[in-house]
Enzyme design. Structure first.
Site, PDB file in Angstrom:
ATOM      1  CB  CYS A 141      -0.572   2.463   4.011  1.00 26.70           C
ATOM      2  SG  CYS A 141      -2.042   1.763   3.281  1.00 26.70           S
ATOM      3  CG  ASP A 142       3.263   1.236   4.511  1.00 25.64           C
ATOM      4  OD1 ASP A 142       2.823   1.745   5.554  1.00 25.64           O
ATOM      5  OD2 ASP A 142       3.084   0.044   4.209  1.00 25.64           O
ATOM      6  CB  CYS A 147      -0.931  -0.007   1.207  1.00 27.46           C
ATOM      7  SG  CYS A 147      -1.989   1.448   1.293  1.00 27.46           S
TER       8      CYS A 147
END
Ligand code: NAP
Length: 350
Positions: free
Chosen positions: A173-174, A170
């Site tokens: 997300c990261d 992701c």
């Protein structure tokens, strides 16, 4: 009692299946609406459902409002569970239904829960069968089983993904983590997700390689052109990732050319999967309308209602576009409110 006998089973007002952000948010709202919900969180072993969902595989979450210093995915999900349990949500464990008071609230996600084995949506109330000698009937259901990111299945990929070693599924997300700033990174895949991930990563990375196994992108024309026009993206055609190198942190990926079989190492500081997601809908066994990719079809994209009255869906199981914790939580809230209204309309809310 024969657990498979459809005439058996007590009646619940609302059963929620899945325990990611959508499931726990639905449980929180439903409990506060006095619906006395029962959640089936899933079990990490064997099947796809995992207590806490995909966030249990994410390291730092920095884009969920309310956590100004960021938080780890597992801690965030522990907080979600704790908050819902505080309002008396009951959960199906491997030894049957447990009330919130009997669950260790600080270790709620490590309780041995059950998976759902099957549903009968033609019965009223619906029949819900767990995989450990459990069954009940339910006037309303919220499906919040999520989707799992597809991985290559390499041993070192999984090791470095689980240890926060620079491998993730992701980018949103990261990707913004400081360790990726101004670095060279790689995204695997040639579809819209891969293009989206690669494009997003160019905000932080010095360069992003898209590793694609063919000589033509699967992505829609407009998205593909966006990747090809981006000076920070380089597509490496006809390549597959055969290994991920690095002890604590990724240092390189080993590539194999699908035409010449030649092996090469590409130094990168991050590796992101963009090879699709698989929604966890197999247990529905065709009883709910799904889209072509297997996601639950919502009647109206702004609502949580599905093709079966009384069955609601929330989170990634019904959303292949946004796939964020915050959007899943919002959908869980909507599903609980829709379920509450449905139960009230049917006179089944007390
Ligand atoms: P997808 O379209 O199925 O693409 C998956 C990509 O990963 C393909 O290029 C595929 O290669 C590759 N792949 C699959 N397994 C692989 C493996 N084991 N090793 C190497 N490569 C592998 O999935 P998606 O990109 O997640 O998109 C899913 C759906 O969501 C699509 O309908 C898409 O249009 C939609 N979507 C839309 C947007 C948007 O419009 N903004 C964003 C994301 C997703 P091959 O091409 O060789 O099969």
């Amino acid at each position: 009692m024969n657990p498979k006998d459809p005439t058996n089973g007590h009646i619940e007002k609302l059963v929620i299946i899945g325990s990611g952000p959508a499931g726990w948010t639905a449980a929180l709202y439903a409990a506060r609406a006095n619906l006395d919900p029962l959640i089936i969180p899933g079990r990490a072993t064997g099947k796809d459902l995992m207590p806490g969902g995909q966030l249990m595989l994410t390291t730092d979450v920095e884009n969920y409002p309310g956590y100004p210093d960021g938080i780890t995915g597992p801690q965030m999900m522990a907080d979600f569970a704790k908050q819902a349990l505080r309002f008396g949500v009951r959960a199906v464990t491997d030894s049957g239904i447990k009330h919130a008071d009997d669950i260790d609230i600080n270790n709620a996600l490590f309780t041995p829960y059950q998976n759902v084995e099957s549903l009968d949506l033609s019965a009223r109330p619906f029949l819900v069968v767990g995989d450990k000698d459990f069954q009940c009937r339910a006037h309303a259901l919220i499906i919040a089983t999520g989707a799992k990111a597809n991985w290559l299945g390499l041993e070192n990929e999984q090791r470095l993904a689980q240890s926060g070693g620079g491998v993730s599924a992701c980018a949103v997300c990261d990707g913004a983590l400081p360790m990726f700033r101004d670095q060279e990174m790689a995204v695997v895949g040639g579809g819209d997700s891969a293009v989206e991930e690669a494009t997003y990563l160019t905000k932080f990375a010095q360069k992003v390689y898209m590793i694609h196994r063919r000589d033509e992108l699967r992505a829609s024309k407009i998205m593909a052109q966006r990747a090809l026009d981006n000076p920070r993206i380089e597509v490496l055609w006809n390549k597959i990732v055969v290994d991920v190198l690095g002890d604590d942190m990724i240092t390189a990926i080993q590539l194999k050319d699908t035409q010449s079989n030649e092996l090469s190492d590409l130094p990168v500081k991050g590796l992101f999967m963009g090879i699709g997601h698989t929604p966890i809908t197999q247990f529905l066994d065709g009883q709910l309308e799904l889209d072509d990719a297997g996601y639950v079809k919502l009647d109206d994209p702004g609502r949580s209602t599905t093709s079966v009255e009384g069955v609601f869906a929330a989170g990634d199981v019904a959303d292949h576009v946004y796939r964020q914790a915050i959007t899943a939580a919002g959908m869980g809230c909507k599903a609980a409110i829709d379920a509450e209204r449905y139960l009230a309309d049917q006179g089944l809310d007390d």
